[in-house]
Design a protein around this motif. Structure first.
Motif, mmCIF file in Angstrom:
data_model
loop_
_atom_site.group_PDB
_atom_site.id
_atom_site.type_symbol
_atom_site.label_atom_id
_atom_site.label_comp_id
_atom_site.label_asym_id
_atom_site.label_seq_id
_atom_site.Cartn_x
_atom_site.Cartn_y
_atom_site.Cartn_z
ATOM 1 N N LYS A 26 0.808 -1.208 0.000
ATOM 2 C CA LYS A 26 0.000 0.000 0.000
ATOM 3 C C LYS A 26 0.843 1.261 0.000
ATOM 4 O O LYS A 26 0.322 2.350 -0.203
ATOM 5 C CB LYS A 26 -0.928 0.007 1.216
ATOM 6 C CG LYS A 26 -2.006 -1.076 1.165
ATOM 7 C CD LYS A 26 -2.904 -0.989 2.396
ATOM 8 C CE LYS A 26 -4.000 -2.041 2.331
ATOM 9 N NZ LYS A 26 -4.879 -1.996 3.529
ATOM 10 N N THR A 27 2.133 1.118 0.240
ATOM 11 C CA THR A 27 3.036 2.254 0.228
ATOM 12 C C THR A 27 4.217 1.954 -0.679
ATOM 13 O O THR A 27 4.476 0.804 -1.042
ATOM 14 C CB THR A 27 3.554 2.575 1.644
ATOM 15 O OG1 THR A 27 4.327 1.472 2.127
ATOM 16 C CG2 THR A 27 2.409 2.855 2.594
ATOM 17 N N SER A 28 4.923 2.994 -1.029
ATOM 18 C CA SER A 28 6.059 2.831 -1.933
ATOM 19 C C SER A 28 7.205 2.077 -1.282
ATOM 20 O O SER A 28 7.946 1.356 -1.940
ATOM 21 C CB SER A 28 6.559 4.204 -2.372
ATOM 22 O OG SER A 28 7.050 4.931 -1.246
ATOM 23 N N GLY A 29 7.339 2.253 0.063
ATOM 24 C CA GLY A 29 8.532 1.766 0.736
ATOM 25 C C GLY A 29 9.713 2.640 0.340
ATOM 26 O O GLY A 29 9.690 3.326 -0.688
ATOM 27 N N ASN A 30 10.740 2.659 1.156
ATOM 28 C CA ASN A 30 11.974 3.373 0.842
ATOM 29 C C ASN A 30 13.160 2.467 1.083
ATOM 30 O O ASN A 30 13.249 1.875 2.168
ATOM 31 C CB ASN A 30 12.107 4.633 1.704
ATOM 32 C CG ASN A 30 11.379 5.827 1.119
ATOM 33 O OD1 ASN A 30 11.301 5.991 -0.097
ATOM 34 N ND2 ASN A 30 10.846 6.677 1.983
ATOM 35 N N PRO A 31 14.043 2.314 0.076
ATOM 36 C CA PRO A 31 14.055 2.945 -1.244
ATOM 37 C C PRO A 31 12.867 2.501 -2.103
ATOM 38 O O PRO A 31 12.280 1.451 -1.874
ATOM 39 C CB PRO A 31 15.378 2.467 -1.859
ATOM 40 C CG PRO A 31 16.200 1.987 -0.712
ATOM 41 C CD PRO A 31 15.235 1.464 0.296
ATOM 42 N N ILE A 32 12.547 3.310 -3.119
ATOM 43 C CA ILE A 32 11.361 3.015 -3.909
ATOM 44 C C ILE A 32 11.628 2.020 -5.027
ATOM 45 O O ILE A 32 10.690 1.440 -5.567
ATOM 46 C CB ILE A 32 10.733 4.298 -4.483
ATOM 47 C CG1 ILE A 32 11.764 5.114 -5.266
ATOM 48 C CG2 ILE A 32 10.128 5.126 -3.368
ATOM 49 C CD1 ILE A 32 11.182 6.370 -5.876
ATOM 50 N N PHE A 33 12.890 1.837 -5.403
ATOM 51 C CA PHE A 33 13.263 0.789 -6.358
ATOM 52 C C PHE A 33 14.674 0.321 -6.036
ATOM 53 O O PHE A 33 15.448 1.049 -5.417
ATOM 54 C CB PHE A 33 13.139 1.249 -7.821
ATOM 55 C CG PHE A 33 13.622 2.641 -8.098
ATOM 56 C CD1 PHE A 33 14.977 2.958 -8.099
ATOM 57 C CD2 PHE A 33 12.714 3.651 -8.394
ATOM 58 C CE1 PHE A 33 15.416 4.241 -8.375
ATOM 59 C CE2 PHE A 33 13.136 4.942 -8.668
ATOM 60 C CZ PHE A 33 14.495 5.230 -8.657
ATOM 61 N N PRO A 34 15.018 -0.901 -6.404
ATOM 62 C CA PRO A 34 16.324 -1.458 -6.040
ATOM 63 C C PRO A 34 17.462 -0.862 -6.867
ATOM 64 O O PRO A 34 17.249 -0.331 -7.960
ATOM 65 C CB PRO A 34 16.165 -2.950 -6.336
ATOM 66 C CG PRO A 34 15.138 -3.002 -7.420
ATOM 67 C CD PRO A 34 14.179 -1.884 -7.115
ATOM 68 N N GLY A 35 18.656 -0.964 -6.319
ATOM 69 C CA GLY A 35 19.836 -0.488 -7.029
ATOM 70 C C GLY A 35 20.371 0.798 -6.438
ATOM 71 O O GLY A 35 19.680 1.504 -5.696
ATOM 72 N N TRP A 36 21.619 1.085 -6.763
ATOM 73 C CA TRP A 36 22.267 2.300 -6.261
ATOM 74 C C TRP A 36 22.019 3.440 -7.246
ATOM 75 O O TRP A 36 22.578 3.460 -8.341
ATOM 76 C CB TRP A 36 23.757 2.074 -6.049
ATOM 77 C CG TRP A 36 24.094 0.984 -5.079
ATOM 78 C CD1 TRP A 36 24.902 -0.084 -5.299
ATOM 79 C CD2 TRP A 36 23.643 0.859 -3.716
ATOM 80 N NE1 TRP A 36 24.992 -0.870 -4.177
ATOM 81 C CE2 TRP A 36 24.218 -0.311 -3.184
ATOM 82 C CE3 TRP A 36 22.797 1.612 -2.899
ATOM 83 C CZ2 TRP A 36 23.990 -0.748 -1.883
ATOM 84 C CZ3 TRP A 36 22.566 1.177 -1.594
ATOM 85 C CH2 TRP A 36 23.150 0.024 -1.097
#
Length: 326
Positions: A26-36
């Motif tokens: 239900k939320t984006s989470g942080n970080p929003i996508f994997p990787g540096w």
């Protein structure tokens, strides 16, 4: 009895894991996508949110840019190598801090390359163009748009600002100096100001790099990064002015690290959702325990204003933001 207890414990663990997964969904989470990824430029094109970040690695490995799109700020799709240095013959390393605008049906991607340290080195700020936001982008000029130091500003960390009157400005600069210059309508160069100068310095107190500007309630909000990009003091501050030229008097920091969440939060952009009227700040930070300077991850939080129009301090989180579909 022991077997029943084990089964119940397993059921509880599975239920808890499912609940966490459902909640996270239900939320984006942080970080929003994997990787540096660092230095994120966030924009809205049509019904999609887009983020164009720096690929965070050793300078010699920074020879491409990825992009990410989302319909709701929660689900993100990666678009690999939207710009590759093979399409920009003069760019050899350090592709940094993209900025993008849509004009006359074309997508113009501004980028820094080569991390030049003096006027004797070749590189600076370039422009690439594409027919779609996911590219592929090709070199627009065949040479840098800005290839020299002006007013002490290293030609990096470019941002393109469209004023309310339709004029476009390039705002950029590292090494604690920030310039503004008016772009030609076709983005091939600059239009001098009334005094004949092309680059006007607008450096506020404590400025280091990463400029960003937007208009809210007829006021110009100028934001930048302070501190060292590999250090815990990396942060974002801002000022408010009556025009793109200021004067800009520093108000204070609104984004910085929380030692219980992440360190070195900085180099950001801001998006205003056209449907929900919500404001978001997209930035990078270093996860706890990471000591490699290039291990930076892209995150997002809500951004709020007080009744006087000042930006409230942003609390960095692991949750991120809820879905915002438009």
């Amino acid at each position: 009895m022991k077997k029943i207890f084990c089964i119940l414990s397993l059921v509880l663990l599975v239920s808890e894991a499912y609940a966490q997964k459902k909640s996270t969904g239900k939320t984006s989470g942080n970080p929003i996508f994997p990787g540096w990824y660092a230095d994120p430029e966030a924009v809205v094109f049509g019904k999609q949110f887009w983020i164009y970040p720096t690929y965070s690695a050793k300078y010699e490995e920074q020879v491409f840019l990825d992009a990410f799109s989302s319909p709701d700020l929660v689900r993100w799709k990666r678009h690999s190598r939207v710009l590759d240095s093979s399409s920009v013959k003069w760019a050899k390393k350090a592709l940094w801090a993209p900025a993008i605008v849509l004009k006359d049906g074309k997508y113009f991607l501004f980028f820094g390359a080569n991390d030049i340290q003096s006027d004797q080195e070749y590189g600076g700020i370039g422009v690439a163009v594409a027919d779609k936001p996911e590219g592929p982008f090709k070199d627009y000029l065949g040479k840098p748009l800005v290839d020299k130091f002006h007013n002490g500003a290293q030609p990096i960390d470019q941002f393109v600002f469209k004023d309310v009157d339709g004029k476009y400005y390039l705002i950029y600069g590292g090494w604690r100096h920030c310039n503004i210059a008016r772009l030609k309508d076709d983005f091939t160069g600059f239009i001098p100001f009334e005094d004949g100068k092309i680059f006007r310095e607008i450096t506020p107190e404590s400025y280091v790099e990463g400029p960003f500007m937007f208009v809210h309630n007829k006021k110009y909000y100028f934001m930048w990064s302070e501190g060292g990009w590999t250090g815990p003091d990396y942060s974002v501050a801002y000022a408010i002015g009556d025009s793109p030229f200021g004067p800009f008097k520093r108000i204070g920091k609104i984004l910085q690290q929380d030692s219980t969440v992440a360190t070195g939060a900085g180099h950001h952009s801001v998006i205003h959702s056209p449907k929900s009227d919500k404001w978001y700040i997209v930035y990078h930070r270093r996860p706890l325990g990471e000591t490699d300077g290039n291990h930076r991850a892209t995150c997002i939080e809500r951004m709020y204003f007080d009744p006087e129009g000042k930006i409230l301090p942003v609390k960095i989180t692991f949750a991120g933001v809820t879905a915002d579909e438009h």
